[in-house]
Design an enzyme around this catalytic site. Structure first.
Site, PDB file in Angstrom:
ATOM      1  N   GLN A 247      37.433  60.102  56.375  1.00 30.67           N
ATOM      2  CA  GLN A 247      37.360  58.907  55.529  1.00 30.67           C
ATOM      3  C   GLN A 247      38.734  58.252  55.477  1.00 30.67           C
ATOM      4  O   GLN A 247      39.684  58.828  54.952  1.00 30.67           O
ATOM      5  CB  GLN A 247      36.862  59.300  54.137  1.00 30.67           C
ATOM      6  CG  GLN A 247      35.518  60.043  54.176  1.00 30.67           C
ATOM      7  CD  GLN A 247      34.350  59.128  54.496  1.00 30.67           C
ATOM      8  OE1 GLN A 247      34.055  58.199  53.752  1.00 30.67           O
ATOM      9  NE2 GLN A 247      33.699  59.358  55.634  1.00 30.67           N
TER      10      GLN A 247
ATOM     11  N   ALA B 276      30.238  56.971  44.871  1.00 32.84           N
ATOM     12  CA  ALA B 276      30.384  57.316  46.290  1.00 32.84           C
ATOM     13  C   ALA B 276      31.321  56.346  47.017  1.00 32.84           C
ATOM     14  O   ALA B 276      31.754  55.332  46.456  1.00 32.84           O
ATOM     15  CB  ALA B 276      29.009  57.329  46.944  1.00 32.84           C
ATOM     16  N   HIS B 277      31.561  56.657  48.287  1.00 35.67           N
ATOM     17  CA  HIS B 277      32.501  55.840  49.062  1.00 35.67           C
ATOM     18  C   HIS B 277      32.027  54.397  49.213  1.00 35.67           C
ATOM     19  O   HIS B 277      30.864  54.125  49.378  1.00 35.67           O
ATOM     20  CB  HIS B 277      32.819  56.449  50.432  1.00 35.67           C
ATOM     21  CG  HIS B 277      31.660  56.845  51.275  1.00 35.67           C
ATOM     22  ND1 HIS B 277      31.830  57.371  52.529  1.00 35.67           N
ATOM     23  CD2 HIS B 277      30.333  56.808  51.067  1.00 35.67           C
ATOM     24  CE1 HIS B 277      30.655  57.631  53.044  1.00 35.67           C
ATOM     25  NE2 HIS B 277      29.736  57.303  52.180  1.00 35.67           N
ATOM     26  N   ASN B 278      32.995  53.480  49.094  1.00 29.07           N
ATOM     27  CA  ASN B 278      32.768  52.051  49.316  1.00 29.07           C
ATOM     28  C   ASN B 278      31.945  51.366  48.246  1.00 29.07           C
ATOM     29  O   ASN B 278      31.556  50.215  48.400  1.00 29.07           O
ATOM     30  CB  ASN B 278      32.154  51.796  50.699  1.00 29.07           C
ATOM     31  CG  ASN B 278      33.077  52.267  51.811  1.00 29.07           C
ATOM     32  OD1 ASN B 278      32.844  53.276  52.448  1.00 29.07           O
ATOM     33  ND2 ASN B 278      34.147  51.547  51.989  1.00 29.07           N
TER      34      ASN B 278
END
Lengths: 356, 356, 356
Positions: free
Chosen positions: B200, B241-243
């Site tokens: 990531q 979560a991511h983004n």
């Protein structure tokens, strides 16, 4: 692995059971029926395990008299009324104990804190002003005990626990790793589109014999305290919001969340991932089944549910199509109307017959 | 317990309220109506608390003019338009402040890190390369600040927080104990039955005045950054979560989970344990009620729900039997058909009548 | 920010792709199509991103041959069969590596522990008796490794992780910050209204290439071990109870909870916040959609669901009114009855016609 041997008669005495077989049989472990070896003891928890018991390699079995009567290829038994309870008692005999005592050199302890002589304070523990740690309490490494926190005797606090908000913790309490007790409650006053933080002035009080799992959050109260009563047991990843009160011996499974100011009675059971809204009251002896949502007071003891088990996904999708229509379908009226229509049809048929 | 006394007129000035009664009344705490003593002040949050207010032992009350007019056995008041806001403001006066400053001797700080002179860095904090900690920021014990993380001024980071993934954190941000900011997002490319980890490369950006509770996980982005905007408030045990991007002043209650790449607007409210799937967009001013699942974009402001409150378990079991049949019941068609049949029956009856 | 430049031909070789364009194009990062600059490479994950690809400022694109044929204003490509996999591989090239090795002076390591020479042990790590840390494994700051825990080679254990309960961890395992492995399972024998703690004598075994997110709890077994097999990937805030077994390459999204003794097969996918009750068995290749409850065995591969997506709240409230009536509505019988009535009506109509 360090373990000790015990004779079968010692173990039988411990659980006040009747010994059948060889008193000096040496056993060094508890195991499941399926994996037990000749030097281990297993327990039979009801008739459905009879087959497994019959085939078990265990050196001895903990059984009821009824179970015993049905087993013909074993020779060593401890006979008790409640094998599960006897098993629970024996696990403590075979558990590897943490028996270090004293204060590790790297612990940082405020001079105003009072630590019992026979407590254990692990490496890199930080203890603030005016804290108390009671006799025989074990504080594992990296625990943070903030100012004014008090912990009773015979407690076990695992690594990375954060105790803050002037929390007061009773005797024989177990708090597992990475849990946070006394964190700031989620209190904000909305004003002109922004959230104004309400400093949380209350604390947390945890009774005797309470148990809290790992990665839990128990927030301190806004003004009054958050209260976890004697004998409450809580599993992992549970959220207890500010000003919640939980009555004695209530059990809360993993991933439950209880919103602010809700009061839960004694001897309740919350299964996994139950959510309870804020500012409601649940009476004693209530069971909530897994993943249910509780949105209103519960004033009668009993079992409550919401949420369905799994459907095959295509079946479920078709169900959801119907659910989205359901609001506009007057179900009760529809059933009545059908009964009425049925009566009309029968009346017509009888008229027709009579005019034949 | 360390606390200070304030005069009633001081407190009235602080909240820009009208003082009624004794200006030099000495008060040393805020309390709930039920528990307040003569040396404490309480607030009355609406008409439903009138009775409790009437009976309260509080030395003074924070009220609206309307409430004041209905109370006859109290003498000391602060009269304001919004008692809840006034209460929020006063909590800060009575809060016990952490006023240590400087760096504890046991902190491990990289030589390339820049720490403001009046910041506090607690025991056993570890700070990596090129980090920045702003003025008046408090970093409690055992916090890990990984390389390239930057924290603004006037922040509060509680014990055992992990800040990693080069996260950038604004001013006046509060992050509670044991939360992880910047952990690796859950990104894997499936190939030949195995999961191939996607490193990531993005980061996390947290705006000013944001608040994140205890035991939360906010993952860093896969390529772009995960964004938490100014004024966002987040309760405990929340997964971001991511983004994910969260708009200004949105409030997220405990145990919510927001899956990857979802964008949430400004001024939204997510009640407890809401789940939001990935890659969707929710507009501004949306409220989601507790434990709802959001599976599709929401493009109109308003309130959205799923999930029912509790049923008595036997009632619920019978309901589920019907739910499992529901997919095969053409509800809308059924209602139309019944109307049609009703018409047919009426037509038959009128024919029969005419032929009598 | 430290980053390196790579030539396009190097990157093409790494992913075994076909280079089209300028072999020595220097690139120092991966980025999304929308944000990529001339010194960055982006990937096109399917036709729906064609427009974004066309407009991207990226210096080079990772594409399939089909996508390439549809792009006319780009010059530099890596052509592969699976751009997402190629992207996954390249993220490792651009990741900032933690390349410290050795033992920080502040780590507390029992003399009986065996630490590989090229492992990294961070500040304030505590390692107990008889532990093993394998070659090239990175243990970040503040990790607690309790007695008898063994960790393989090439692992990454992030800050504030607690490893206890004699857990055994394979090779190339990644465990993210503040997770607890081997905590005590939630086992209590009820007796006379109280909960009697069952000391948990089992352990946790984690296979090779497993991945566990932040703030997770994986409990040790009561007698046998809790098992996480090779290649399992787990997101944040997940609860794995005692004696759960998870088969190879199963993926578990954030906020799932799996209750005690449940066995999950290989290659399953649990979407976010799924709850699975205890003592059931789920076969291989099962997908459970988000926030579903699984209450019974699943013996056929396929997709399973429960829980509806969001409704507008007023619509949902009206739906719930109907749901509360549903138990008393004999749906299937009702549909049959209507068909029967329709037949009766048609028969009556034909009788009437014949008698005209």
């Amino acid at each position: 692995m360090r373990s000790n041997y015990y004779h079968l008669d010692e173990l039988a005495q411990l659980v006040q059971g009747e010994l059948i077989g060889q008193p000096d049989l040496a056993l060094n472990g508890l195991a499941s029926l399926e994996r037990a070896q000749a030097n281990q003891i297993a327990f039979v928890n009801g008739d459905k395990h009879l087959n497994a018991a019959q085939n078990s390699q265990a050196g001895a079995l903990i059984v009821t008299a009824e179970i015993k009567a049905q087993l013909n290829n074993h020779q060593n038994f401890i006979v008790v009324a409640n094998p599960y309870l006897a098993f629970a008692i024996l696990t403590h005999k075979f558990e590897i104990k943490m028996n270090k005592r004293g204060i590790e050199s790297t612990a940082q302890i405020s001079s105003s804190a009072i630590i019992a002589d026979d407590a254990y304070i692990g490496h890199y523990v930080v203890i603030g002003e005016d804290c108390v740690v009671g006799a025989n309490t074990v504080i594992q490494s990296h625990v943070k005990i903030d100012d004014d926190v008090e912990i009773g005797k015979d407690c076990f606090i695992d690594s990375h626990v954060t105790l803050t908000g002037q929390s007061k913790i009773g005797d024989r309490v177990r708090i597992h790793a990475n849990t946070v007790i006394g964190g700031e409650g989620f209190g904000f006053a909305p004003y002109q589109g922004k959230w104004n933080r309400i400093a949380q002035l209350g604390s947390v009080r945890i009774g005797n014999d309470a148990r809290i799992g790992s990665n839990c959050s128990v927030d301190r109260g806004a003004l009054d305290d958050t209260i976890i009563s004697d004998g409450v047991i809580i599993d992992n990843l549970v959220q207890i919001a500010h000003n919640v009160q939980i009555g004695e011996n209530t059990a809360i499974a993993a991933k439950c969340g209880i919103a602010g100011s809700t009061i839960i009675g004694k001897n309740c059971i919350l299964a996994g991932a139950v959510g309870i809204v804020g500012h409601i009251k649940i009476t004693d002896n209530v069971t909530i089944t897994g993943m249910s949502i509780v949105t209103k007071n519960i004033s009668e003891a009993g079992s409550y549910s919401s949420g369905t088990g799994q459907f095959e996904t295509n079946h479920w999708k078709r169900t959801v199509v119907r659910l989205r229509q359901l609001a506009d379908v007057p179900l009760t009226k529809l059933v009545k109307q059908m009964d009425h229509m049925q009566t009309q049809i029968e009346s017509i048929e009888s008229t027709l017959k009579s005019r034949k």
